[in-house]
Design an enzyme around this catalytic site. Structure first.
Site, PDB file in Angstrom:
ATOM      1  N   ARG A  40     -11.378   7.648  15.328  1.00 31.49           N
ATOM      2  CA  ARG A  40     -12.580   7.739  14.955  1.00 31.49           C
ATOM      3  C   ARG A  40     -13.700   7.658  16.229  1.00 31.49           C
ATOM      4  NH1 ARG A  40     -13.464   6.525   8.620  1.00 31.49           N
ATOM      5  NH2 ARG A  40     -11.667   7.981   7.763  1.00 31.49           N
ATOM      6  N   ASP A 149     -27.093   6.304   0.525  1.00 35.45           N
ATOM      7  CA  ASP A 149     -26.043   6.168   1.186  1.00 35.45           C
ATOM      8  C   ASP A 149     -26.362   5.478   2.481  1.00 35.45           C
ATOM      9  OD1 ASP A 149     -22.879   7.166   0.646  1.00 35.45           O
ATOM     10  OD2 ASP A 149     -23.142   6.665   2.889  1.00 35.45           O
TER      11      ASP A 149
HETATM   12  C1  LIG Z   1     -15.806   7.198  -0.931  1.00 39.13           C
HETATM   13  S1  LIG Z   1     -17.374   7.633  -0.947  1.00 39.13           S
HETATM   14  C2  LIG Z   1     -17.781   7.490  -2.511  1.00 39.13           C
HETATM   15  C3  LIG Z   1     -18.819   8.525  -2.925  1.00 39.13           C
HETATM   16  C4  LIG Z   1     -19.111   8.771  -4.356  1.00 39.13           C
HETATM   17  N1  LIG Z   1     -19.717   7.437  -4.851  1.00 39.13           N
HETATM   18  C5  LIG Z   1     -17.799   8.977  -5.360  1.00 39.13           C
HETATM   19  O1  LIG Z   1     -17.359   7.975  -5.967  1.00 39.13           O
HETATM   20  O2  LIG Z   1     -17.381  10.263  -5.243  1.00 39.13           O
HETATM   21  C6  LIG Z   1     -17.993   6.003  -0.243  1.00 39.13           C
HETATM   22  C7  LIG Z   1     -19.516   5.991   0.183  1.00 39.13           C
HETATM   23  O3  LIG Z   1     -20.191   4.786   0.215  1.00 39.13           O
HETATM   24  C8  LIG Z   1     -20.865   4.776   1.274  1.00 39.13           C
HETATM   25  N2  LIG Z   1     -21.003   3.168   1.851  1.00 39.13           N
HETATM   26  C9  LIG Z   1     -20.057   2.361   2.515  1.00 39.13           C
HETATM   27  N3  LIG Z   1     -20.760   1.059   2.745  1.00 39.13           N
HETATM   28  C10 LIG Z   1     -22.070   1.284   2.140  1.00 39.13           C
HETATM   29  C11 LIG Z   1     -23.104   0.364   1.975  1.00 39.13           C
HETATM   30  N4  LIG Z   1     -23.087  -0.945   2.500  1.00 39.13           N
HETATM   31  N5  LIG Z   1     -24.313   0.733   1.575  1.00 39.13           N
HETATM   32  C12 LIG Z   1     -24.362   1.905   0.929  1.00 39.13           C
HETATM   33  N6  LIG Z   1     -23.361   2.840   1.237  1.00 39.13           N
HETATM   34  C13 LIG Z   1     -22.339   2.596   1.603  1.00 39.13           C
HETATM   35  C14 LIG Z   1     -20.249   5.563   2.460  1.00 39.13           C
HETATM   36  O4  LIG Z   1     -20.930   5.985   3.541  1.00 39.13           O
HETATM   37  C15 LIG Z   1     -19.704   6.551   1.517  1.00 39.13           C
HETATM   38  O5  LIG Z   1     -20.437   7.769   1.483  1.00 39.13           O
END
Ligand SMILES: C[S@@+](CC[C@H](N)C(=O)[O-])C[C@H]1O[C@@H](n2cnc3c(N)ncnc32)[C@H](O)[C@@H]1O
Length: 284
Positions: A40, A149
């Site tokens: 990445r 996010d």
């Molecule tokens: C796998 S996606 C989940 C999206 C949605 N909640 C779902 O369940 O379909 C995980 C998301 O968490 C966000 N993320 C990761 N670390 C984070 C943090 N410390 N604070 C806020 N968002 C975070 C990532 O950018 C990503 O968009």
């Protein structure tokens, strides 16, 4: 033809990057993720014109490194999501959670829902569809869904509200035609959905800018990337950020543990209700 060898990441450089990612986001990158991180970030190094990771580490630690750290987080986060993912949560939202909140909103109470790791927006738009289907005139009342996010690229996508065909494939045709307009091969969320949604960049491990509380928090499929301490602290912060009787939805492979588990009551699969008395009373 000259074939360029992609830069490789030494164990020491990987540890330095993993430490920065952990400090900034709570995300744990184990050694098994080294290849993925390299794949990445090599794109990022090319974009910056850097030939090797030593220079990239130096950039991250330089005075202007904060903005590059955000790019790096964008590169390491997993953004997989879908409309109505784990559909039982939306059934619970529609059947149990929303009816009393709608009644309260009609009486003038502020109602707030939060998608705390919204990725490209499918989750908060599914929440908004659920709200409008039970409460078509929601926009006339003080009801909002906040979608946040850590990844600014994802927040911008969510805010744009334009979804490719692959993303809307799982949506019921009636929902798609009611709430979206087709433009070429994309589907754009309609004004009624947008009118009850707000978007912002927010790192769950930083201070939150809220003075009030939420009625519903969706924080799904994100704590799986965090270490245990970061996860348990987050549960406690959610308990404090929810009204008494407020609802927390987490991902199917996640569990609520630590001190906050005494505060929450299980109401359904990975669906919890806050039993602690509300400290402030007012919604966000
Ligand atoms: C796998 S996606 C989940 C999206 C949605 N909640 C779902 O369940 O379909 C995980 C998301 O968490 C966000 N993320 C990761 N670390 C984070 C943090 N410390 N604070 C806020 N968002 C975070 C990532 O950018 C990503 O968009």
């Amino acid at each position: 033809m000259r074939v360029e060898t992609p830069p490789s990441l030494t164990t020491d450089q990987f540890s330095r990057l993993a430490r920065i990612v952990h400090d900034d986001s709570g995300i744990v990158l184990t050694e098994a993720k080294r290849g993925l991180l390299m794949a990445r970030l090599n794109r990022r190094l090319r974009a910056l014109g850097l030939a090797e990771y030593g220079a990239y580490c130096a950039l991250l630690n330089s005075p202007g490194g904060a903005s590059e750290r955000r790019h790096m987080l964008s590169a390491v986060t997993t953004n997989v999501t879908a409309f109505f993912r784990e559909s039982h949560h939306f059934d619970a939202l529609t059947r149990q959670v929303l009816p009393p909140l709608i009644e309260a909103a009609r009486k003038g109470r502020r109602v707030r829902l939060w998608s705390a790791a919204c990725s490209s927006g499918e989750e908060p738009y599914s929440m908004a569809i659920s709200v409008l289907e039970c409460f078509p005139d929601a926009a006339r009342y003080d009801l909002l869904i906040l979608a946040t996010d850590i990844d600014p690229v994802m927040v911008a996508k969510a805010q744009a509200g334009v979804f490719p065909e692959t993303s809307v494939q799982g949506l019921a045709p009636a929902k798609l035609s009611t709430h979206f307009t087709r433009t070429g091969t994309s589907y754009e969320a309609g004004a009624p959905l947008r009118s009850i949604m707000r978007f912002a960049e927010l790192n769950l491990h930083h201070e939150w800018p809220f003075s009030g509380q939420f009625d519903v928090i969706f924080c799904r499929n994100v704590v799986i990337y965090f270490d245990g301490d970061a996860r348990r602290l987050l549960w406690q912060r959610f308990a404090a950020q929810l009204h008494a009787g407020g609802h927390l939805f987490i991902g199917h492979s996640e569990r609520l543990d630590g001190p906050a588990s005494a505060t929450f009551r299980l109401a359904g699969p990975t669906h919890y209700v806050n039993t602690a008395p509300s400290p402030a009373g007012q919604s966000v």
